[in-house]
Design a protein around this motif. Structure first.
Motif, PDB file in Angstrom:
ATOM      1  N   LYS A  33      42.311  26.392  40.626  1.00 45.17           N
ATOM      2  CA  LYS A  33      43.977  26.253  40.774  1.00 45.17           C
ATOM      3  C   LYS A  33      44.407  27.724  41.235  1.00 45.17           C
ATOM      4  N   ARG A  34      45.614  27.733  41.853  1.00 45.50           N
ATOM      5  CA  ARG A  34      46.021  28.916  42.306  1.00 45.50           C
ATOM      6  C   ARG A  34      46.548  29.929  41.121  1.00 45.50           C
ATOM      7  N   ALA A  35      46.351  31.068  41.094  1.00 45.25           N
ATOM      8  CA  ALA A  35      46.850  32.049  40.147  1.00 45.25           C
ATOM      9  C   ALA A  35      48.270  32.064  40.116  1.00 45.25           C
ATOM     10  N   PRO A  36      48.972  32.336  38.984  1.00 45.55           N
ATOM     11  CA  PRO A  36      50.610  32.187  38.770  1.00 45.55           C
ATOM     12  C   PRO A  36      50.909  33.236  39.840  1.00 45.55           C
ATOM     13  N   ALA A  37      52.217  32.800  40.280  1.00 48.13           N
ATOM     14  CA  ALA A  37      52.966  33.604  41.308  1.00 48.13           C
ATOM     15  C   ALA A  37      53.191  35.028  40.982  1.00 48.13           C
ATOM     16  N   GLY A  38      53.048  36.027  41.743  1.00 50.62           N
ATOM     17  CA  GLY A  38      53.588  37.397  41.208  1.00 50.62           C
ATOM     18  C   GLY A  38      52.386  38.188  40.684  1.00 50.62           C
ATOM     19  N   ILE A  39      51.482  37.779  40.459  1.00 49.07           N
ATOM     20  CA  ILE A  39      50.263  38.584  39.910  1.00 49.07           C
ATOM     21  C   ILE A  39      49.802  39.691  40.817  1.00 49.07           C
ATOM     22  N   ALA A  40      49.975  41.041  40.358  1.00 43.49           N
ATOM     23  CA  ALA A  40      49.550  42.068  41.034  1.00 43.49           C
ATOM     24  C   ALA A  40      48.942  43.313  40.144  1.00 43.49           C
ATOM     25  N   ASP A  41      48.637  44.214  40.512  1.00 47.22           N
ATOM     26  CA  ASP A  41      47.971  45.270  40.031  1.00 47.22           C
ATOM     27  C   ASP A  41      49.277  45.697  38.737  1.00 47.22           C
ATOM     28  N   SER A  42      49.098  45.679  37.952  1.00 48.22           N
ATOM     29  CA  SER A  42      50.131  46.219  36.657  1.00 48.22           C
ATOM     30  C   SER A  42      50.694  47.587  37.106  1.00 48.22           C
ATOM     31  N   GLY A  48      59.583  45.284  33.041  1.00 50.66           N
ATOM     32  CA  GLY A  48      60.113  43.791  32.790  1.00 50.66           C
ATOM     33  C   GLY A  48      59.235  42.591  33.439  1.00 50.66           C
ATOM     34  N   ARG A  49      58.938  43.022  34.712  1.00 53.86           N
ATOM     35  CA  ARG A  49      58.007  42.112  35.320  1.00 53.86           C
ATOM     36  C   ARG A  49      56.583  41.784  34.791  1.00 53.86           C
ATOM     37  N   ARG A  50      56.099  42.798  34.417  1.00 58.92           N
ATOM     38  CA  ARG A  50      54.801  42.945  33.622  1.00 58.92           C
ATOM     39  C   ARG A  50      54.814  41.849  32.255  1.00 58.92           C
ATOM     40  N   GLU A  51      56.108  42.283  31.555  1.00 60.84           N
ATOM     41  CA  GLU A  51      56.290  41.418  30.329  1.00 60.84           C
ATOM     42  C   GLU A  51      56.359  39.818  30.508  1.00 60.84           C
ATOM     43  N   ARG A  52      57.366  39.418  31.589  1.00 55.50           N
ATOM     44  CA  ARG A  52      57.191  38.072  32.009  1.00 55.50           C
ATOM     45  C   ARG A  52      56.223  37.484  32.616  1.00 55.50           C
ATOM     46  N   LEU A  53      55.343  38.188  33.424  1.00 54.58           N
ATOM     47  CA  LEU A  53      54.057  37.786  33.929  1.00 54.58           C
ATOM     48  C   LEU A  53      52.950  37.516  32.876  1.00 54.58           C
ATOM     49  N   ALA A  54      52.885  38.630  31.945  1.00 54.34           N
ATOM     50  CA  ALA A  54      52.025  38.400  30.786  1.00 54.34           C
ATOM     51  C   ALA A  54      52.345  37.018  29.844  1.00 54.34           C
ATOM     52  N   LYS A 126      43.041  38.655  42.063  1.00 55.51           N
ATOM     53  CA  LYS A 126      43.983  38.077  41.150  1.00 55.51           C
ATOM     54  C   LYS A 126      43.615  38.116  39.620  1.00 55.51           C
ATOM     55  N   VAL A 127      42.231  37.667  39.342  1.00 56.54           N
ATOM     56  CA  VAL A 127      41.946  37.389  37.932  1.00 56.54           C
ATOM     57  C   VAL A 127      41.808  38.913  37.177  1.00 56.54           C
ATOM     58  N   ILE A 128      41.644  39.790  37.783  1.00 56.26           N
ATOM     59  CA  ILE A 128      41.377  41.259  37.277  1.00 56.26           C
ATOM     60  C   ILE A 128      42.966  41.761  37.274  1.00 56.26           C
ATOM     61  N   ALA A 129      43.601  41.391  38.366  1.00 64.66           N
ATOM     62  CA  ALA A 129      45.241  41.975  38.078  1.00 64.66           C
ATOM     63  C   ALA A 129      45.985  41.469  36.840  1.00 64.66           C
ATOM     64  N   ALA A 130      45.512  40.061  36.633  1.00 63.66           N
ATOM     65  CA  ALA A 130      45.973  39.370  35.419  1.00 63.66           C
ATOM     66  C   ALA A 130      45.646  39.943  34.385  1.00 63.66           C
ATOM     67  N   ALA A 131      44.265  40.546  34.251  1.00 57.28           N
ATOM     68  CA  ALA A 131      43.785  41.076  32.974  1.00 57.28           C
ATOM     69  C   ALA A 131      44.412  42.609  32.890  1.00 57.28           C
ATOM     70  N   SER A 132      44.915  43.373  33.787  1.00 53.58           N
ATOM     71  CA  SER A 132      45.326  44.297  34.145  1.00 53.58           C
ATOM     72  C   SER A 132      46.911  44.593  33.496  1.00 53.58           C
ATOM     73  N   ILE A 133      47.428  43.337  33.712  1.00 55.15           N
ATOM     74  CA  ILE A 133      49.106  42.866  33.226  1.00 55.15           C
ATOM     75  C   ILE A 133      48.586  42.986  31.605  1.00 55.15           C
TER      76      ILE A 133
END
Length: 193
Positions: A33-42, A48-54, A126-133
């Motif tokens: 599956k595609r990672a949620p949109a907008g995930i990037a290095d925290s 605010g963006r980090r909170e929404r993505l988390a 992306k999955v590491i970026a998700a963890a960083s967030i």
């Protein structure tokens, strides 16, 4: 068959601050599956963006976990070993065991599954970026909680990083229990007393 392998991304937050625990997060996203949109290095995202993505990551991930190593562990082990310990705790407390762990950085903690460290992994994968967030948002909220107990230091603003304002507050108010005594600016103040 390889598409269904469970890849876990891991990253830490809080290696540089003078105060507070170091946090790590582990995330497994659904394979294929595609990672949620907008995930990037925290580090590249606003708070605010980090909170929404988390919130999205926690909802959509197959599994996620956050762990930390305490100030006492940082002072006893050193910040690298404490970061690895937090990463190990995050992976071990996942509800599902991954097939492989990808970590941001150059070191891997001791894990029961294969692991690879990837330099700038939080910017590339992306999955590491998700963890960083998750690691960053959880640590930031802990520093805001600590601000309630120790408002004179301004932890809600600098999150423990050695900004000029923080160093001035540290000199003015002294070292409280949540400071890392092994870090040079803190150690120098303690040695001066």
């Amino acid at each position: 068959m390889a598409a269904s392998r469970l890849i876990c991304g891991v990253d830490e937050a809080g290696r540089g601050p003078l105060a507070g625990p170091v946090y790590a997060a582990a995330v497994i996203l659904a394979p294929g599956k595609r990672a949620p949109a907008g995930i990037a290095d925290s580090k590249t995202l606003s708070a605010g963006r980090r909170e929404r993505l988390a919130a999205v990551i926690k909802r959509k991930a197959l599994a996620w976990s956050v762990a930390w190593a305490s100030v006492e562990e940082i002072d006893r082990l050193n910040i690298l070993q404490a970061s690895l310990l937090a990463m190990q705790r995050a992976v071990e407390s996942l509800s599902i065991a991954p097939d492989e762990v990808l970590l941001d950085g150059t070191h891997c903690p001791l894990l029961a599954v294969p692991a690879r460290a990837i330099v700038d992994g939080d910017a590339k994968i992306k999955v590491i970026a998700a963890a960083s967030i998750l690691a960053k948002t959880e640590r930031d909220s802990e520093m805001c909680r600590l601000h309630q107990r120790f408002p004179q230091y301004g932890f809600d603003e600098h999150k423990g990083y050695p900004t000029p304002e923080h160093l001035e507050a540290l000199r003015r108010h002294g070292v409280c229990e949540i400071y890392r005594r092994s870090f040079a600016p803190v150690r120098e103040l303690l040695d001066a007393d």
